[in-house]
Design an enzyme around this catalytic site. Structure first.
Site, PDB file in Angstrom:
ATOM      1  N   THR A 273       0.852  -1.196   0.000  1.00 27.45           N
ATOM      2  CA  THR A 273       0.000   0.000   0.000  1.00 27.45           C
ATOM      3  C   THR A 273       0.882   1.238   0.000  1.00 27.45           C
ATOM      4  OG1 THR A 273      -1.851  -1.107   1.065  1.00 27.45           O
ATOM      5  CG2 THR A 273      -1.803   1.280   1.245  1.00 27.45           C
ATOM      6  N   PHE A 275       1.064   5.205   0.873  1.00 29.20           N
ATOM      7  CA  PHE A 275       0.429   6.200   1.731  1.00 29.20           C
ATOM      8  C   PHE A 275       0.964   7.582   1.370  1.00 29.20           C
ATOM      9  CE2 PHE A 275       0.455   2.204   3.947  1.00 29.20           C
ATOM     10  CZ  PHE A 275      -0.758   2.167   4.635  1.00 29.20           C
TER      11      PHE A 275
END
Ligand SMILES: C=C(O[C@@H]1C=C(C(=O)O)C=C[C@H]1O)C(=O)O
Length: 373
Positions: A273, A275
């Site tokens: 992921t 961010f």
């Protein structure tokens, strides 16, 4: 091995003396480094009372140099510490240094134990104060209200794609992106159930459910699947009922005292992921940067092509384009575009001026260092 206490060999004693001497030097150097950083802080405040001490572009440069220098040292000394590990150590030294001068608060999607909190620590180091809030819009809100210096929000996942909620928040906020950090995500099935067959319900954030869909269909086809506002929230629910499992991180498992029933349950290995770090200020170029803009094209044939042409002509690389409904008129879209380069780079600024002139709407969301860690 007998009952007698072991006596250390002369060789061991001599090697330990060497380590003690190095430790003394390391301690002194860290204290001295922090004192210089404190002088820099004073100089910054002297020239501008509102100056922010934290400088993401400078930190990125320091960390990149550590990576380069360490590669040379590994050759020269046959060193055993990897570049990644050395960068992490330096990250912690800078984090401690910054906290000694100006303790920083960073808001994140809580509760404690979420992957976003892990991203905060990865990007800012352990010394930062993390402030958990309930939703992604709340992260934006507390930074806007200056209750936190920065915020960290997930923006895209390698398996599931864009986190639309985060992009939509940029439409109504003037916060700037000032950094990015990527985190490999490995999901655990957390439950105090006695084996998989006793799991009746699984709670997780919709993103995590989507990333583990195949695993769930295969190993828990009869369990009821329910969504939670975060993975850590799911873990809290699972900690209270042994018939419930949660998909969350091992950190959440430890934090809320839940066993790991199965680990690494994500469908794609390399599940990662990305961010974004959001704040109120813009920063100078670090030398290796990205820029995120939000634009909309006039509603006519070929307008998106026309809009992007200045980037193409200037040789500016576009690393991502996402479209989202404009929320003003049906079937009109805004585009979120990531470019390689900083808005202060000559080629980029000229191309963006041209693009801006052709767009129906244009907003610079930020120029920021490409993630180093
Ligand atoms: C020391 C400075 O300020 C802060 C501390 C840094 C450090 O410890 O290396 C780097 C950037 C800033 O966050 C600076 O601007 O150089």
């Amino acid at each position: 091995m007998g009952d007698k206490p072991q006596t250390d060999s002369d060789e061991l004693v001599a090697l330990r003396a060497k380590i003690d001497a190095f430790d003394q030097q390391i301690l002194r150097l860290i204290q001295q480094r922090v004192l210089v950083a404190a002088d820099i802080a004073k100089a910054k405040v002297a020239s501008d009372a509102d100056a922010s001490f934290y400088r993401p572009e400078r930190e990125a440069q320091v960390l990149r140099r550590v990576r380069e220098r360490n590669a040379v040292l590994r050759e020269e000394l046959h060193g055993l510490v990897s570049d990644d590990e050395m960068v992490r150590l330096m990250r912690e030294i800078m984090s401690t240094s910054l906290a000694a001068e100006m303790p920083m608060t960073v808001a994140y999607l809580g509760p404690e134990g979420t992957y976003t909190q892990a991203a905060v620590v990865k990007h800012f180091g352990q010394a930062v104060r993390s402030l958990d809030v309930k939703t992604i819009p709340d992260v934006f809100r507390v930074v806007e209200q200056r209750k936190a210096h920065f915020g960290v929000v997930p923006v895209e996942n390698s398996t599931e794609g864009i986190i639309t909620h985060t992009l939509d928040c940029f439409s109504s906020s003037n916060l700037k992106v000032c950094g990015e950090v990527q985190l490999p995500i490995s999901h655990q099935l957390l439950s105090n159930a006695d084996g998989l067959t006793n799991v009746q319900k699984v709670y997780a954030h919709p993103q995590a459910l989507a990333q583990c869909r195949e695993w769930l269909e295969r190993y828990l086809p009869d369990a009821e699947i329910l969504t939670a506002s975060s993975n850590a929230e799911a873990a809290i629910i699972a900690s209270k009922d042994p018939a419930v499992a949660a998909i969350a991180s091992d950190i959440a498992g430890r934090l809320y005292n839940i066993n790991i029933l199965a680990s690494g349950i994500e469908d794609e290995r390399n599940n990662t992921t990305r961010f974004l770090i959001i704040g109120t200020d813009s920063y100078a170029a670090s030398g290796e940067d990205k820029t995120t803009i939000m634009v909309s094209a006039p509603n006519k044939v070929g307008s998106l092509f026309e809009l992007l042409k200045p980037l193409y002509d200037a040789g500016v690389d576009m690393s991502r384009i996402e479209s989202r409904p404009s929320r003003q008129t049906n079937w009109e879209y805004v585009f979120f575009i990531d470019l390689i380069g900083h808005v202060d780079d000559q080629g980029v600024s000229a191309a963006l001026e041209e693009l801006k002139a052709k767009s129906a709407y244009f907003k610079l969301i930020g120029s920021y260092p490409v993630g180093v860690l």
